[in-house]
Design a protein around this motif. Structure first.
Motif, mmCIF file in Angstrom:
data_model
loop_
_atom_site.group_PDB
_atom_site.id
_atom_site.type_symbol
_atom_site.label_atom_id
_atom_site.label_comp_id
_atom_site.label_asym_id
_atom_site.label_seq_id
_atom_site.Cartn_x
_atom_site.Cartn_y
_atom_site.Cartn_z
ATOM 1 N N UNK A 1 6.861 -15.787 -22.425
ATOM 2 C CA UNK A 1 5.883 -16.512 -21.600
ATOM 3 C C UNK A 1 6.197 -16.308 -20.113
ATOM 4 N N UNK A 2 5.148 -16.142 -19.307
ATOM 5 C CA UNK A 2 5.264 -16.077 -17.843
ATOM 6 C C UNK A 2 4.117 -16.892 -17.229
ATOM 7 N N UNK A 3 4.250 -17.161 -15.937
ATOM 8 C CA UNK A 3 3.159 -17.857 -15.236
ATOM 9 C C UNK A 3 2.240 -16.810 -14.608
ATOM 10 N N UNK A 4 0.951 -16.869 -14.948
ATOM 11 C CA UNK A 4 0.004 -15.881 -14.415
ATOM 12 C C UNK A 4 -0.097 -15.976 -12.896
ATOM 13 N N UNK A 5 0.102 -17.177 -12.349
ATOM 14 C CA UNK A 5 -0.057 -17.326 -10.899
ATOM 15 C C UNK A 5 1.153 -16.804 -10.126
ATOM 16 N N UNK A 6 2.253 -16.513 -10.818
ATOM 17 C CA UNK A 6 3.457 -16.043 -10.133
ATOM 18 C C UNK A 6 3.634 -14.536 -10.264
ATOM 19 N N UNK A 7 2.838 -13.920 -11.124
ATOM 20 C CA UNK A 7 3.081 -12.504 -11.406
ATOM 21 C C UNK A 7 2.088 -11.584 -10.701
ATOM 22 N N UNK A 8 2.631 -10.692 -9.898
ATOM 23 C CA UNK A 8 1.819 -9.639 -9.282
ATOM 24 C C UNK A 8 2.238 -8.342 -9.982
ATOM 25 N N UNK A 9 1.384 -7.814 -10.870
ATOM 26 C CA UNK A 9 1.820 -6.679 -11.688
ATOM 27 C C UNK A 9 2.056 -5.414 -10.860
ATOM 28 N N UNK A 10 3.174 -4.747 -11.156
ATOM 29 C CA UNK A 10 3.509 -3.519 -10.426
ATOM 30 C C UNK A 10 3.351 -2.293 -11.304
ATOM 31 N N UNK A 11 2.772 -2.468 -12.490
ATOM 32 C CA UNK A 11 2.539 -1.338 -13.386
ATOM 33 C C UNK A 11 1.423 -1.729 -14.354
ATOM 34 N N UNK A 12 0.990 -0.798 -15.191
ATOM 35 C CA UNK A 12 0.008 -1.149 -16.234
ATOM 36 C C UNK A 12 0.618 -2.238 -17.109
ATOM 37 N N UNK A 13 -0.245 -3.094 -17.617
ATOM 38 C CA UNK A 13 0.293 -4.244 -18.338
ATOM 39 C C UNK A 13 -0.715 -4.729 -19.373
ATOM 40 N N UNK A 14 -0.202 -5.162 -20.498
ATOM 41 C CA UNK A 14 -1.052 -5.863 -21.477
ATOM 42 C C UNK A 14 -0.503 -7.265 -21.643
ATOM 43 N N UNK A 15 -1.353 -8.238 -21.492
ATOM 44 C CA UNK A 15 -0.874 -9.615 -21.682
ATOM 45 C C UNK A 15 -1.871 -10.384 -22.549
ATOM 46 N N UNK A 16 -1.364 -11.430 -23.158
ATOM 47 C CA UNK A 16 -2.206 -12.258 -24.040
ATOM 48 C C UNK A 16 -2.356 -13.639 -23.424
ATOM 49 N N UNK A 17 -3.608 -14.093 -23.378
ATOM 50 C CA UNK A 17 -3.846 -15.452 -22.880
ATOM 51 C C UNK A 17 -3.908 -16.376 -24.092
ATOM 52 N N UNK A 18 -2.917 -17.251 -24.269
ATOM 53 C CA UNK A 18 -2.967 -18.157 -25.425
ATOM 54 C C UNK A 18 -4.169 -19.091 -25.316
ATOM 55 N N UNK A 19 -4.669 -19.522 -26.470
ATOM 56 C CA UNK A 19 -5.850 -20.392 -26.486
ATOM 57 C C UNK A 19 -5.636 -21.640 -25.627
#
Ligand code: FES
Length: 617
Positions: free
Chosen positions: A78-96
């Motif tokens: 788990x990570x915080x979406x508001x804290x992450x600035x992606x520096x590469x291609x990324x796949x993430x899942x948004x939990x319900x």
């Protein structure tokens, strides 16, 4: 050349390119993926959690805010979406549980007007044709017919109504229907007998927006429509919305335009359902807290966030619908109910004119709990009001597994005091995803009754049970094990969660006590719980956690969406609009933070009262 990365959001499959400057939260919102952001992206609420497989991409290590908000969930990806600035291609899942979704919205207003006296009245007229001996203008003949038929003076005429006159008086042998606003302004002219006239009452909440379509001739509620407030992704509370306006120079216009777009959608939906035209809706009333009031009107809300928390205006009076770009008849009017103070808005005024404490001799306490808790106390002699910074715990905010009242949210919990077996009830009977506000109160009340939580709010060290265990930030109680939940994580309530609830209820209790002290009373005769929270919370649970003083419990009454009822009443009876203005003037606002006893009462109010059986007599 700037290199773009591709972000893939699952399970929707949406792919978004980024140059690496925006956070995952901003990218998701841009892609219309409504991730929760209770704190408006400040990294403090922990609600924007997303899942990123650990082995993926060039991930920066978790920030301090992520460590504090997520604890051991980081190990699970788990990570915080508001804290992450992606520096590469990324796949993430948004939990319900991280998605803003269809909250259960309270729409029942219990609006029962004792008298119909709308601003707009319809009049059937016959306009004689002009002749060479009387070549008076169409408008002059119309005004004369008004005077002759009804003995009324038309004092003003809207330009759009003026444009309708020529065709209206000629198409049906001079028979027309004219609509007069407040007995003075002609705002609509239609050919023949077309008397249909409607109004819409809006209740703009920080989280939800409800619209009621009313027939102004009969007072009948034709239909209701509701939706989540589209500003939610920009922060779950009014302070986050103000912060957004401060940080983005286009923030105010953006928040206003998305709210307006939603209100216009609700208008279209209501009109289509009723089979009427938008132009037949000639008036709208609006209630909302002071920040919603300001954002709707396009007023800069920043002064509300700073002492002395004053609004820009308290009352605007009626405003032409076209000036606000609201898609009812452009010549119609919008009447925002006045606000009292920065944190006592038109919604509280709506509660007052719907429940009438100022008309009764009985001492009434009305409580409307949301992110802030507005409290009104008084009777026909005197009315006091205050706002308490209850915080978001009552709406599931700042609670580790807190969530909105949507499907999968725990709304009620029963705990066997002997075995500590837990029985969970969720909205929609889904496997539990988290705790909504009433669910959090239900859990804490059940744990108090089972003597697992002491009157000071700590977990009882004398209780030993596998459900009670050390967690990230102290002891926690397991309500459901990972295999039983919809998140596949243990659902727990933590010591910190209990403390958050204590802060929220301590603020409300301190507010009640200070108002009673200022009023010089020891007892009230009736307690009204307004809003969704007041409707769904079990009175016994509210009493067990000490939200309501125990000696008031037998007189507690749930009054539904009383703010919305106030908006409806103001639409159906213009005297109620005048009453709202008077109440906004007359009600005495009490600023709790300057009361010398506030801190002490707040700390006292955080304690849980001793659990003894509730007398329901
Ligand atoms: S922690 Fe990310 S929006 Fe609150």
């Amino acid at each position: 050349m700037t290199r773009h990365h591709l972000i893939s959001f699952q399970p929707s499959g949406k792919r978004v390119p980024t140059a690496g400057r925006e956070t995952l939260l901003q990218l998701a919102h841009g892609a219309k993926l409504p991730i929760e952001s209770v704190c408006g992206g400040q990294g403090t609420c922990g609600k924007c959690r997303i899942l990123i497989p650990l082995a993926q991409g060039r991930l920066l290590p978790p920030t301090e805010k992520e460590i504090s908000a997520l604890g051991n969930l980081i190990e699970k990806g788990y990570r915080l979406a508001c804290e992450m600035v992606p520096a590469s291609d990324l796949t993430c899942t948004i939990p319900e549980a991280s998605l803003v979704s269809g909250q259960v919205i309270l729409t029942s207003s219990n609006c029962r007007p004792s008298r119909l006296k709308p601003d707009i009245m319809d009049f059937s007229l016959e306009i004689p044709p002009p002749t060479l001996s009387d070549p008076a203008s169409d408008l002059s003949r119309l005004i004369r017919a008004f005077q002759k038929t009804y003995g009324r003076q038309v004092r003003e005429i809207d330009t759009l109504a003026m444009r309708e006159i020529a065709s209206a008086v000629r198409s049906q042998k001079g028979r027309i229907t004219a609509f007069l606003w407040k007995d003075r302004e002609l705002i609509d002219v239609r050919a023949g007998n077309d008397e249909a006239v409607f109004g819409i009452a809006f209740d703009i909440g920080t989280t939800t927006v409800v619209a009621y379509l009313l027939d102004l001739r009969s007072g009948r509620e034709v239909s209701v429509a509701s939706a989540m407030n589209p500003q939610v992704p920009y922060g779950d509370n009014v302070i986050s919305r103000i912060t957004y306006c401060l940080e983005d120079e286009k923030g105010l216009e953006k928040l206003r335009s998305i709210l307006l777009a939603l209100m216009n959608q609700l208008i279209d939906r209501l009109c289509q359902k009723a089979g009427i035209k938008n132009s037949q809706v000639l008036e709208a009333t609006v209630v909302g807290n002071t920040v919603m009031h300001h954002l709707f009107l396009g007023l800069d809300p920043r002064s509300i966030a700073l002492a002395p928390y004053n609004p820009v205006v308290r009352s605007t009076g009626p405003v032409k619908a076209r000036d606000l770009r609201l898609h009812i008849s452009p010549s119609g009017y919008v009447v925002p109910l006045p606000v009292k103070a920065g944190f006592v808005g038109g919604d509280t005024i709506g509660v007052v004119i719907a429940t009438n404490p100022h008309r009764k001799s009985a001492m009434t306490l009305a409580i409307d709990i949301g992110t802030n808790g507005e409290i009104v106390l008084g009777n026909r002699g005197r009315l006091l009001c205050c706002s308490t910074a209850a915080g978001p715990a009552f709406e599931g905010g700042h609670i580790k597994w807190g969530m909105r009242a949507t499907k999968g949210a725990v709304e009620k919990v029963e705990i066997d005091p002997a075995t500590l077996n837990v029985r969970i009830h969720t909205i929609g009977n889904r496997p539990p995803l988290g705790l909504c506000g009433t669910g959090t109160i239900s859990v804490v009340a059940a744990l108090i009754r089972a003597r697992v939580i002491t009157s000071h709010g700590s977990f009882n060290p004398a209780v030993s049970h596998p459900r009670l265990r050390p967690g990230d930030g102290g002891t926690e109680f397991v309500l459901a094990w990972a295999g039983e939940t919809g998140t596949k994580n243990d659902l727990v309530i933590t010591q910190q969660d209990v403390a958050e609830l204590q802060l929220a209820k301590g603020a409300i209790r301190a507010g009640i006590t200070i108002l009673m002290k200022k009023m010089g009373i020891k007892k009230v005769h009736r307690v009204l719980l307004a809003g969704a929270f007041g409707t769904y919370v079990e009175v016994q649970d509210a009493w067990t956690i000490g939200l309501i003083p125990s000696d008031l419990c037998s007189q507690v009454e749930s009054v539904g969406n009383a703010a919305g009822a106030g908006a409806c009443l103001a639409l159906l009876n213009r005297d109620k609009q005048a009453e709202a203005e008077r109440m906004a003037e007359k009600m005495e606002y009490v600023e709790l933070s300057v009361d010398p006893d506030f801190n002490e009462l707040f700390i006292d109010g955080m304690l849980f009262d001793a659990p003894v059986p509730l007398d329901k007599s």
